[in-house]
Design an enzyme around this catalytic site. Structure first.
Site, PDB file in Angstrom:
ATOM      1  N   SER A  23       2.278  -0.510   5.802  1.00 35.49           N
ATOM      2  CA  SER A  23       1.711  -1.939   5.092  1.00 35.49           C
ATOM      3  C   SER A  23       0.539  -2.418   6.069  1.00 35.49           C
ATOM      4  O   SER A  23      -0.261  -1.502   6.612  1.00 35.49           O
ATOM      5  CB  SER A  23       2.676  -2.904   4.807  1.00 35.49           C
ATOM      6  OG  SER A  23       2.151  -3.789   3.697  1.00 35.49           O
TER       7      SER A  23
ATOM      8  N   ASP B   1       2.493   0.468  -6.450  1.00 32.78           N
ATOM      9  CA  ASP B   1       2.082  -0.331  -5.320  1.00 32.78           C
ATOM     10  C   ASP B   1       0.626  -0.747  -5.475  1.00 32.78           C
ATOM     11  O   ASP B   1      -0.312   0.022  -5.863  1.00 32.78           O
ATOM     12  CB  ASP B   1       2.379   0.476  -4.062  1.00 32.78           C
ATOM     13  CG  ASP B   1       1.837  -0.225  -2.586  1.00 32.78           C
ATOM     14  OD1 ASP B   1       1.796  -1.588  -2.893  1.00 32.78           O
ATOM     15  OD2 ASP B   1       2.128   0.079  -1.755  1.00 32.78           O
TER      16      ASP B   1
ATOM     17  N   HIS C 167       5.946  -0.951  -3.516  1.00 26.89           N
ATOM     18  CA  HIS C 167       5.794  -1.339  -2.223  1.00 26.89           C
ATOM     19  C   HIS C 167       6.987  -1.763  -1.343  1.00 26.89           C
ATOM     20  O   HIS C 167       7.839  -2.148  -1.817  1.00 26.89           O
ATOM     21  CB  HIS C 167       4.818  -2.620  -2.037  1.00 26.89           C
ATOM     22  CG  HIS C 167       4.250  -2.800  -0.769  1.00 26.89           C
ATOM     23  ND1 HIS C 167       3.194  -2.119  -0.029  1.00 26.89           N
ATOM     24  CD2 HIS C 167       4.563  -3.701   0.150  1.00 26.89           C
ATOM     25  CE1 HIS C 167       2.841  -2.477   1.032  1.00 26.89           C
ATOM     26  NE2 HIS C 167       3.819  -3.693   1.277  1.00 26.89           N
TER      27      HIS C 167
END
Length: 313
Positions: free
Chosen positions: A159, A254, A284
Protein backbone atom coordinates in the site's frame (compact mmCIF):
# COMPACT_ATOMS: atom_id res chain seq x y z
CA UNK A 1 -16.28 -12.06 -8.73
CA UNK A 2 -17.38 -10.95 -5.25
CA UNK A 3 -15.24 -10.76 -2.14
CA UNK A 4 -14.48 -14.20 -0.74
CA UNK A 5 -16.29 -15.47 2.34
CA UNK A 6 -13.43 -14.85 4.76
CA UNK A 7 -13.14 -11.20 3.73
CA UNK A 8 -16.90 -10.69 3.90
CA UNK A 9 -17.05 -12.26 7.37
CA UNK A 10 -14.15 -10.11 8.60
CA UNK A 11 -15.79 -6.92 7.33
CA UNK A 12 -19.05 -7.92 9.01
CA UNK A 13 -17.19 -8.56 12.24
CA UNK A 14 -15.66 -5.08 12.07
CA UNK A 15 -19.07 -3.53 11.42
CA UNK A 16 -20.70 -5.44 14.28
CA UNK A 17 -17.97 -4.44 16.74
CA UNK A 18 -18.21 -0.72 16.01
CA UNK A 19 -20.19 1.16 18.70
CA UNK A 20 -23.37 2.90 17.51
CA UNK A 21 -22.65 6.35 16.13
CA UNK A 22 -19.00 5.61 15.36
CA UNK A 23 -17.83 8.26 12.87
CA UNK A 24 -16.31 7.34 9.54
CA UNK A 25 -12.54 7.38 9.35
CA UNK A 26 -12.38 10.59 7.35
CA UNK A 27 -14.34 12.30 10.14
CA UNK A 28 -11.73 11.29 12.72
CA UNK A 29 -8.30 12.59 13.62
CA UNK A 30 -5.22 10.45 12.94
CA UNK A 31 -4.83 9.89 16.68
CA UNK A 32 -8.39 8.57 16.94
CA UNK A 33 -7.93 6.22 13.99
CA UNK A 34 -4.62 4.93 15.36
CA UNK A 35 -6.23 4.17 18.71
CA UNK A 36 -9.21 2.45 17.10
CA UNK A 37 -7.04 -0.02 15.19
CA UNK A 38 -4.46 -0.75 17.87
CA UNK A 39 -6.11 -3.94 19.15
CA UNK A 40 -6.07 -5.76 15.79
CA UNK A 41 -2.40 -6.75 16.09
CA UNK A 42 -3.21 -9.18 18.91
CA UNK A 43 -5.08 -11.34 16.37
CA UNK A 44 -1.99 -11.80 14.24
CA UNK A 45 -0.19 -13.96 16.80
CA UNK A 46 3.52 -13.89 17.62
CA UNK A 47 5.01 -15.28 14.41
CA UNK A 48 7.90 -17.77 14.11
CA UNK A 49 10.96 -17.55 16.32
CA UNK A 50 14.01 -15.93 14.75
CA UNK A 51 17.69 -16.78 14.99
CA UNK A 52 18.30 -13.14 15.92
CA UNK A 53 16.25 -9.96 16.35
CA UNK A 54 17.87 -6.53 16.49
CA UNK A 55 16.52 -3.03 17.09
CA UNK A 56 18.34 0.03 15.78
CA UNK A 57 17.69 3.77 15.91
CA UNK A 58 18.62 5.61 12.73
CA UNK A 59 19.16 9.33 12.32
CA UNK A 60 16.68 11.04 10.01
CA UNK A 61 17.50 13.74 7.49
CA UNK A 62 16.12 16.46 9.77
CA UNK A 63 17.79 15.52 13.05
CA UNK A 64 14.98 13.25 14.21
CA UNK A 65 15.28 9.52 14.73
CA UNK A 66 13.30 6.45 13.73
CA UNK A 67 13.71 2.75 14.37
CA UNK A 68 14.24 -0.37 12.33
CA UNK A 69 13.84 -3.99 13.41
CA UNK A 70 16.02 -6.69 11.84
CA UNK A 71 14.53 -10.18 11.76
CA UNK A 72 17.19 -12.79 10.97
CA UNK A 73 15.73 -16.29 10.45
CA UNK A 74 19.00 -18.23 10.28
CA UNK A 75 22.71 -17.77 10.82
CA UNK A 76 23.34 -17.13 7.12
CA UNK A 77 20.24 -15.65 5.47
CA UNK A 78 20.16 -15.79 1.69
CA UNK A 79 19.13 -12.17 1.17
CA UNK A 80 18.07 -8.98 2.94
CA UNK A 81 14.60 -7.52 2.39
CA UNK A 82 13.89 -3.95 3.46
CA UNK A 83 10.13 -3.72 4.08
CA UNK A 84 8.08 -0.54 4.41
CA UNK A 85 4.66 -1.05 5.92
CA UNK A 86 1.27 0.19 4.78
CA UNK A 87 -1.17 2.51 6.51
CA UNK A 88 -1.58 5.48 4.20
CA UNK A 89 1.62 7.11 5.47
CA UNK A 90 -0.41 7.92 8.61
CA UNK A 91 -1.11 4.61 10.35
CA UNK A 92 0.81 1.45 11.19
CA UNK A 93 4.10 0.57 12.86
CA UNK A 94 6.64 -2.22 12.91
CA UNK A 95 5.07 -3.83 15.96
CA UNK A 96 1.89 -4.34 13.95
CA UNK A 97 3.94 -5.82 11.10
CA UNK A 98 6.20 -7.98 13.24
CA UNK A 99 4.25 -11.19 12.59
CA UNK A 100 4.18 -10.57 8.85
CA UNK A 101 7.90 -9.82 8.87
CA UNK A 102 8.70 -13.00 10.77
CA UNK A 103 6.62 -15.09 8.41
CA UNK A 104 8.34 -13.56 5.39
CA UNK A 105 11.76 -14.16 6.93
CA UNK A 106 10.95 -17.73 7.96
CA UNK A 107 9.49 -18.77 4.61
CA UNK A 108 11.92 -16.93 2.33
CA UNK A 109 15.17 -17.44 4.21
CA UNK A 110 15.85 -13.70 3.91
CA UNK A 111 16.57 -11.33 6.76
CA UNK A 112 13.76 -8.76 6.94
CA UNK A 113 14.39 -5.15 7.95
CA UNK A 114 11.14 -3.55 9.11
CA UNK A 115 11.26 0.25 8.80
CA UNK A 116 9.26 2.47 11.15
CA UNK A 117 9.39 5.58 9.01
CA UNK A 118 7.87 8.62 10.68
CA UNK A 119 4.22 9.30 9.84
CA UNK A 120 2.10 12.12 8.56
CA UNK A 121 0.57 14.50 9.48
CA UNK A 122 3.28 15.06 12.10
CA UNK A 123 5.90 14.17 9.49
CA UNK A 124 4.40 14.73 6.02
CA UNK A 125 5.96 14.21 2.60
CA UNK A 126 8.85 13.85 1.99
CA UNK A 127 9.90 12.63 5.46
CA UNK A 128 8.63 9.03 5.00
CA UNK A 129 10.58 8.88 1.71
CA UNK A 130 13.72 10.24 3.37
CA UNK A 131 13.44 7.78 6.26
CA UNK A 132 12.97 4.90 3.86
CA UNK A 133 16.01 6.01 1.87
CA UNK A 134 18.11 6.23 5.02
CA UNK A 135 17.01 2.73 6.05
CA UNK A 136 17.76 1.28 2.61
CA UNK A 137 21.24 2.79 2.60
CA UNK A 138 21.82 1.55 6.15
CA UNK A 139 20.83 -1.99 5.19
CA UNK A 140 23.12 -1.91 2.16
CA UNK A 141 26.02 -0.75 4.31
CA UNK A 142 25.35 -3.45 6.93
CA UNK A 143 24.85 -6.53 4.76
CA UNK A 144 27.88 -8.17 6.32
CA UNK A 145 26.60 -7.59 9.86
CA UNK A 146 23.06 -8.68 9.01
CA UNK A 147 23.68 -11.63 6.72
CA UNK A 148 27.37 -12.44 6.96
CA UNK A 149 28.17 -11.46 3.41
CA UNK A 150 27.23 -9.57 0.23
CA UNK A 151 23.79 -11.13 -0.26
CA UNK A 152 21.14 -9.74 -2.63
CA UNK A 153 19.22 -6.71 -1.36
CA UNK A 154 15.49 -6.31 -2.02
CA UNK A 155 13.01 -3.58 -1.18
CA UNK A 156 9.32 -4.21 -0.54
CA UNK A 157 6.19 -2.57 0.75
CA UNK A 158 2.43 -2.80 0.84
CA UNK A 159 0.00 0.00 0.00
CA UNK A 160 1.63 3.28 1.10
CA UNK A 161 4.73 1.23 1.87
CA UNK A 162 4.61 -0.02 -1.71
CA UNK A 163 4.57 3.61 -2.81
CA UNK A 164 7.71 4.28 -0.76
CA UNK A 165 9.42 1.11 -1.98
CA UNK A 166 8.80 2.09 -5.60
CA UNK A 167 10.18 5.58 -5.00
CA UNK A 168 13.30 4.12 -3.38
CA UNK A 169 14.04 2.08 -6.50
CA UNK A 170 13.99 5.32 -8.52
CA UNK A 171 16.42 6.93 -6.08
CA UNK A 172 18.74 3.94 -6.11
CA UNK A 173 18.81 4.00 -9.93
CA UNK A 174 19.31 7.75 -10.18
CA UNK A 175 21.88 8.06 -7.38
CA UNK A 176 24.11 5.17 -8.34
CA UNK A 177 22.98 2.64 -5.73
CA UNK A 178 22.41 0.75 -3.56
CA UNK A 179 22.21 -2.09 -6.06
CA UNK A 180 18.84 -3.81 -5.74
CA UNK A 181 18.09 -7.38 -6.75
CA UNK A 182 14.36 -6.74 -6.93
CA UNK A 183 11.28 -4.93 -5.68
CA UNK A 184 8.08 -6.37 -4.22
CA UNK A 185 5.05 -4.09 -4.43
CA UNK A 186 1.86 -5.26 -2.77
CA UNK A 187 -1.17 -3.26 -3.99
CA UNK A 188 0.98 -0.11 -4.12
CA UNK A 189 -0.14 3.50 -4.23
CA UNK A 190 1.44 4.82 -7.42
CA UNK A 191 -0.56 7.91 -8.36
CA UNK A 192 -2.61 10.62 -6.67
CA UNK A 193 -5.24 10.40 -9.42
CA UNK A 194 -8.39 9.16 -7.67
CA UNK A 195 -10.53 9.19 -10.81
CA UNK A 196 -9.53 5.73 -12.07
CA UNK A 197 -12.42 3.24 -12.47
CA UNK A 198 -11.33 1.10 -9.50
CA UNK A 199 -11.96 4.09 -7.21
CA UNK A 200 -15.59 4.22 -8.27
CA UNK A 201 -16.63 0.56 -8.39
CA UNK A 202 -19.03 -0.01 -5.46
CA UNK A 203 -17.66 -3.49 -4.75
CA UNK A 204 -14.24 -1.96 -4.01
CA UNK A 205 -15.43 0.29 -1.18
CA UNK A 206 -14.60 -2.07 1.67
CA UNK A 207 -11.45 -2.10 3.82
CA UNK A 208 -10.13 1.00 2.01
CA UNK A 209 -12.54 3.45 0.43
CA UNK A 210 -12.13 6.36 -1.96
CA UNK A 211 -13.01 8.82 0.82
CA UNK A 212 -10.33 7.29 3.01
CA UNK A 213 -7.73 7.69 0.28
CA UNK A 214 -8.62 11.37 0.03
CA UNK A 215 -8.09 11.54 3.82
CA UNK A 216 -4.70 9.85 3.59
CA UNK A 217 -3.48 12.08 0.76
CA UNK A 218 -4.71 15.16 2.64
CA UNK A 219 -2.52 14.29 5.62
CA UNK A 220 0.51 13.05 3.67
CA UNK A 221 0.73 15.74 0.96
CA UNK A 222 -1.62 18.60 1.87
CA UNK A 223 -0.53 20.65 -1.16
CA UNK A 224 -2.43 19.01 -4.01
CA UNK A 225 0.00 20.30 -6.63
CA UNK A 226 2.88 18.56 -4.84
CA UNK A 227 1.11 15.21 -5.22
CA UNK A 228 2.19 15.16 -8.86
CA UNK A 229 5.85 14.95 -7.80
CA UNK A 230 7.29 11.56 -8.84
CA UNK A 231 8.41 10.90 -5.27
CA UNK A 232 4.76 11.12 -4.23
CA UNK A 233 3.27 9.57 -7.39
CA UNK A 234 5.96 7.29 -8.89
CA UNK A 235 3.77 6.45 -11.90
CA UNK A 236 4.39 10.06 -13.01
CA UNK A 237 8.17 9.63 -13.24
CA UNK A 238 9.67 10.45 -16.63
CA UNK A 239 11.15 6.97 -16.87
CA UNK A 240 10.59 3.60 -15.23
CA UNK A 241 13.37 1.98 -17.20
CA UNK A 242 16.44 0.39 -15.63
CA UNK A 243 14.61 -0.39 -12.40
CA UNK A 244 15.05 -3.73 -10.60
CA UNK A 245 12.82 -6.71 -11.45
CA UNK A 246 9.41 -6.41 -9.86
CA UNK A 247 6.77 -8.58 -8.27
CA UNK A 248 3.53 -6.59 -8.25
CA UNK A 249 0.42 -7.93 -6.51
CA UNK A 250 -2.96 -6.27 -6.78
CA UNK A 251 -6.35 -7.18 -5.30
CA UNK A 252 -9.46 -7.57 -7.43
CA UNK A 253 -11.66 -5.46 -5.16
CA UNK A 254 -9.30 -2.63 -4.20
CA UNK A 255 -9.53 1.04 -5.04
CA UNK A 256 -5.76 0.94 -5.71
CA UNK A 257 -6.06 -1.89 -8.25
CA UNK A 258 -5.90 0.17 -11.43
CA UNK A 259 -2.91 2.33 -10.49
CA UNK A 260 -0.96 -0.71 -9.31
CA UNK A 261 -1.65 -2.50 -12.57
CA UNK A 262 -0.84 0.62 -14.59
CA UNK A 263 2.52 0.73 -12.82
CA UNK A 264 3.21 -2.94 -13.58
CA UNK A 265 2.24 -2.45 -17.23
CA UNK A 266 4.47 0.58 -17.61
CA UNK A 267 7.41 -1.16 -15.92
CA UNK A 268 7.08 -4.01 -18.39
CA UNK A 269 6.70 -1.63 -21.36
CA UNK A 270 9.95 0.10 -20.37
CA UNK A 271 11.93 -3.11 -20.23
CA UNK A 272 11.69 -4.13 -16.57
CA UNK A 273 11.07 -7.79 -15.79
CA UNK A 274 7.68 -7.94 -14.08
CA UNK A 275 5.64 -10.68 -12.44
CA UNK A 276 2.12 -9.42 -11.81
CA UNK A 277 -0.68 -11.22 -10.03
CA UNK A 278 -4.19 -9.88 -9.46
CA UNK A 279 -5.62 -11.76 -6.47
CA UNK A 280 -9.26 -12.74 -7.14
CA UNK A 281 -11.91 -12.16 -4.50
CA UNK A 282 -9.60 -10.05 -2.31
CA UNK A 283 -9.78 -6.56 -0.89
CA UNK A 284 -7.13 -4.04 0.03
CA UNK A 285 -4.75 -5.05 2.87
CA UNK A 286 -5.40 -8.79 2.53
CA UNK A 287 -1.64 -9.50 2.54
CA UNK A 288 -1.11 -7.91 5.97
CA UNK A 289 -4.15 -9.52 7.63
CA UNK A 290 -2.13 -12.53 8.75
CA UNK A 291 -4.00 -15.31 10.55
CA UNK A 292 -7.25 -13.56 9.65
CA UNK A 293 -7.58 -14.08 5.89
CA UNK A 294 -6.43 -17.33 4.25
CA UNK A 295 -5.28 -15.37 1.19
CA UNK A 296 -2.67 -13.67 3.36
CA UNK A 297 -0.82 -16.96 3.85
CA UNK A 298 -1.04 -17.67 0.12
CA UNK A 299 0.39 -14.25 -0.75
CA UNK A 300 3.19 -14.63 1.81
CA UNK A 301 4.08 -17.96 0.20
CA UNK A 302 4.14 -16.29 -3.23
CA UNK A 303 6.45 -13.51 -2.04
CA UNK A 304 8.70 -15.96 -0.20
CA UNK A 305 9.01 -18.21 -3.26
CA UNK A 306 9.75 -15.19 -5.44
CA UNK A 307 12.51 -14.04 -3.09
CA UNK A 308 14.02 -17.51 -2.90
CA UNK A 309 14.07 -17.78 -6.67
CA UNK A 310 15.44 -14.27 -7.18
CA UNK A 311 18.16 -14.70 -4.55
CA UNK A 312 19.33 -18.08 -5.83
CA UNK A 313 22.88 -18.03 -7.24
Amino acid sequence: MALDRASTAFLQELADSAPPGTPTMWEMTPAQVRAAGADRRARYGPGPDMHRVEEHLLDGHDGGVFRVRVLVPAQTPAAVLVHLHGGGWVLGDIDGYDTLGRLLADRSGAAVVLVEYRKAPEHPFPTPVEDGWTALQWAAEHLQAIAGGPVPLFVAGDSAGGNLAAVLTHRARDRGGPELAGQVLMYPVTDADLTRPSYHEPENQSFLTTDEMHWFWHHYVPDESARRHPEASPLRADSLGDLPPALVVTAEHDVLRDEGEAYAQRLRAEGVAVVHRRWPGQMHAFFSLVNILPASAEAIDLVAAHLRGSAAP
